[in-house]
Design an enzyme around this catalytic site. Structure first.
Site, PDB file in Angstrom:
ATOM      1  N   SER A 482       0.826  -1.037  -0.050  1.00 15.57           N
ATOM      2  CA  SER A 482      -0.071   0.024  -0.080  1.00 15.57           C
ATOM      3  C   SER A 482       0.885   1.052   0.124  1.00 15.57           C
ATOM      4  O   SER A 482       1.629   1.346  -1.109  1.00 15.57           O
ATOM      5  CB  SER A 482      -1.110   0.073   1.135  1.00 15.57           C
ATOM      6  N   ASP A 567      -8.748  -4.534  -6.520  1.00 16.86           N
ATOM      7  CA  ASP A 567      -8.183  -3.539  -5.387  1.00 16.86           C
ATOM      8  C   ASP A 567      -9.029  -2.378  -5.437  1.00 16.86           C
ATOM      9  O   ASP A 567      -8.893  -1.496  -6.391  1.00 16.86           O
ATOM     10  CB  ASP A 567      -6.744  -3.325  -5.563  1.00 16.86           C
ATOM     11  N   HIS A 599      -6.781  -5.404  -2.121  1.00 10.85           N
ATOM     12  CA  HIS A 599      -5.895  -4.991  -1.504  1.00 10.85           C
ATOM     13  C   HIS A 599      -5.082  -5.595  -0.636  1.00 10.85           C
ATOM     14  O   HIS A 599      -5.194  -5.733   0.790  1.00 10.85           O
ATOM     15  CB  HIS A 599      -6.488  -3.665  -0.743  1.00 10.85           C
TER      16      HIS A 599
END
Length: 635
Positions: A482, A567, A599
């Site tokens: 991330s 995602d 994600h």
């Protein structure tokens, strides 16, 4: 710095990343059952056990996706969340206990999206479990964005019938709702994107009024009402740098008392006994989690458990309605710990289950708190994990910046860290500026600093560790997910001489496209995001300068990219753009794209695939020889 100089055996990769044997234990409100999640063919399913008879019942037979979370609605019903392929559009399902015929009906319903057991079945809708309402046996509080994808409306959900009643229609600016102890919504938090207001509905008038409005950089976060429903306990940093626990007077619209504050770090949470109507403890995190006990009984319980369980962190994860029985969880930096059944009155402690019994704690590596000073004088904290063995200098190093970025690394068991340390790498985790828990000013110092001073903190951490001769400066990798994936790409692009290679896991590559593809339910915070990251139009040059994809020509180190196609937070195009930019330079990048992930990879087989690729990639580019595979003696 204390380290174990006895070399550890090489542990199978799957033992680090397989699903836990059993996890997320919770006890039913009446204390007759406890429940847990356990893997069946690699997917986390729901089970219960009758505490008296020891009879175990499997409640779900899900094969496509793990259960993401669950809670007891009442002593007869469990509610749980599941999405589709990582899209994070969670559906709330219900299942009754004990199962029998209902389990058979439910098994069919999981494969039939129109079933009665799917309580929020609409496509493209996200539902959240908000509050189990301990004083109401028939209802829980949920929220969904079914009416408007950009905001969430609160509903009272009847756990027996599945019927929903909308309690408030979100006017478009409310980001959170708080109920009193009678199950009435009386406080809301609203935002215009930059300013945040605390709203209050008086019992008598039924009209909403504004208690206080602050810019988003100051916060007053509702926790729960006082036991007479007159005032509100909150986390607040209004007029101070660190979050404190305060009691807020709703009539006077002002803080009444400070329950707890710490000069070094933010207060994190406040717990209470619903049965005895008393506050019990405040938690906060320095190097490790600490507690300030308010209630003598809870402090005695905690101290008793410490004498019985030894040098482990302890948390109370679940309790019965009459508070006669608790489920207690232990953990440490080298162990995922275990779950226990605890009766305070009887002083009885019974082991339920070790979470990952195939991991031998003594061969895991210690996570050591560290701190250093950034180039502009900030105190930066983090953790360093060294591999066990006789050599403790000039080690290959993996820098692992956390995601968020407005989050923080904490002391405790981390499968990735232990895996890398077991393979012979030192692992550095840095709570760079912007990390939460260190106060308002530290957080705000990260605004519009992606790729700049935030990245400098990571660079300074690497240089600190190499200057101590702990790590070999020629063998440093950077890996993150991330925002950590963004920091990986930024590190390779903006400090290309620092890293031998990098691994980007669901990371942002282009800040302009990232800001333009956020999920719809993030849109109420868009103006705030513009202040914290940058406006794609007004700050275009700033964002371009900080976007690794636009500086791909500077990347010289090998790169591995992993991405989930579904995602919703970091769109798949973030990785696709990066791959394409590298291809234009004639550079091939190893790319793992999973079509049924979001994600981060949740499905076990995809995790295994990713970490196998990581292991091979680091082995190749950091020059660490593969060890002969052994086991740790438990599998």
């Amino acid at each position: 710095m204390v380290t174990n100089t006895t070399e550890s055996p090489l542990i199978a990769l799957e033992d680090f990343f397989r699903n836990p044997l059993k996890s997320q234990y919770k006890i039913s409100p009446d204390g007759l059952f406890y429940s847990w999640l356990a893997p069946i063919d690699g997917r986390m399913n729901l089970f219960i056990q009758n505490i008296s008879t020891k009879e175990i019942t499997q409640l779900t037979t899900i094969s496509d996706r793990d259960i993401a979370g669950y809670m007891w609605g009442n002593s007869n019903t469990i509610l749980f969340l599941k999405d589709n392929g990582g899209d994070e559009n969670f559906v709330i399902y219900s299942v009754n206990t004990p199962a029998t015929s209902i389990a058979l009906q439910f098994e069919a319903s999981i494969n039939d999206t129109g079933s009665a057991n799917a309580l929020t079945p609409a496509s493209g809708v996200r539902a959240n479990l908000v509050d189990d309402l301990p004083n109401d046996d028939d209802h829980v509080l949920i929220e969904t964005n079914e009416r408007d994808p950009t905001v969430f409306d609160p509903y009272l959900l009847n756990v027996n019938t599945g019927e929903r009643k909308m309690l408030e229609e979100n006017p478009g600016n409310v980001s959170g709702w708080t109920m009193d102890h009678k199950g009435r919504i009386r406080v809301a938090t609203s935002t215009d994107g930059v300013n945040t207001s605390l709203l209050y509905k008086n019992d008598d008038s039924g009209k909403w009024e504004t208690l206080v409005t602050t810019k988003f950089t100051e916060t007053i976060q509702p926790l729960f009402f006082t036991f007479d429903n007159q005032n509100l306990f909150c986390l607040s940093n209004i007029g101070r740098d660190k979050l404190a626990v305060v009691e807020y007077n709703l009539k006077k619209k002002a803080e009444a008392t400070i329950v707890f504050e710490n000069a070094e770090v933010d207060a994190e949470g406040l717990t209470y006994s619903n049965l005895r109507k008393t506050l019990t403890a405040v938690s906060y995190i320095k190097d490790k989690r600490e507690f300030k006990f308010i209630d003598k009984q809870q402090e005695e319980n905690y101290n008793y458990l410490k004498t019985q369980l030894g040098d482990y962190e302890i948390s109370f994860s679940s309790k019965t309605k009459d508070e006669s029985t608790y489920i207690v969880r232990t953990y440490s930096d080298r162990s995922l710990g275990a779950y226990y059944l605890f009766s305070p009155e009887k002083k009885q402690l019974e082991l339920i289950e070790e979470v990952s019994p195939w991991i031998t704690e003594k061969v895991m590596c210690r996570m050591l708190p560290i701190s250093f000073t950034s180039r502009d004088g900030l105190a930066i904290h983090g953790y360093l994990t060294l591999p066990n063995g006789p050599v403790q200098q000039n080690l290959p190093l993996v820098v692992n910046p956390h995601g968020g970025p407005w989050a923080r690394d904490q002391w405790g068991y981390n499968a990735e860290v232990q895996f890398l340390a077991n393979r012979g790498y030192a692992v550095l985790q840095i709570n760079y500026r912007g990390s939460t828990g260190y106060g308002k000013q530290f957080w705000m110092s990260s605004f519009k600093q992606w790729g700049k001073t935030m990245q400098d903190d990571i660079t300074d951490g690497v240089k600190y560790i190499t200057s101590q001769k702990i790590a070999d400066p020629e063998r440093v990798a950077i890996y993150g997910a991330s925002y950590g994936g963004y920091a990986t790409l930024a590190g390779l692009a903006f400090t290309p001489d620092l890293y031998a290679c990098g691994i980007d896991y669901v990371g942002v590559s282009n800040l302009i496209s990232f800001m333009n593809t956020i999920p719809p339910y993030w849109k109420p915070y868009l103006e705030m995001m513009y202040e914290m990251v940058g406006d794609p139009e007004k700050d275009k040059k700033l964002l371009e300068a900080a976007s690794p994809m636009m500086h791909a020509d500077k990347i010289t180190a090998p790169l591995l990219v992993a991405q989930g196609a579904k995602d919703p937070r970091v769109n798949v195009e973030e990785s696709n753009q990066m791959i394409e930019a590298m291809k234009k330079r004639g550079v091939n990048v190893e790319y793992i794209l999973e079509p049924e992930e979001g994600h981060g990879f949740q499905n076990e087989e995809n995790r295994f695939k990713f970490y196998r690729s990581m292991e091979k990639f680091l082995e190749t580019h950091l020059g660490v020889s593969a060890k002969k595979m052994k086991t740790n003696g438990k599998g």
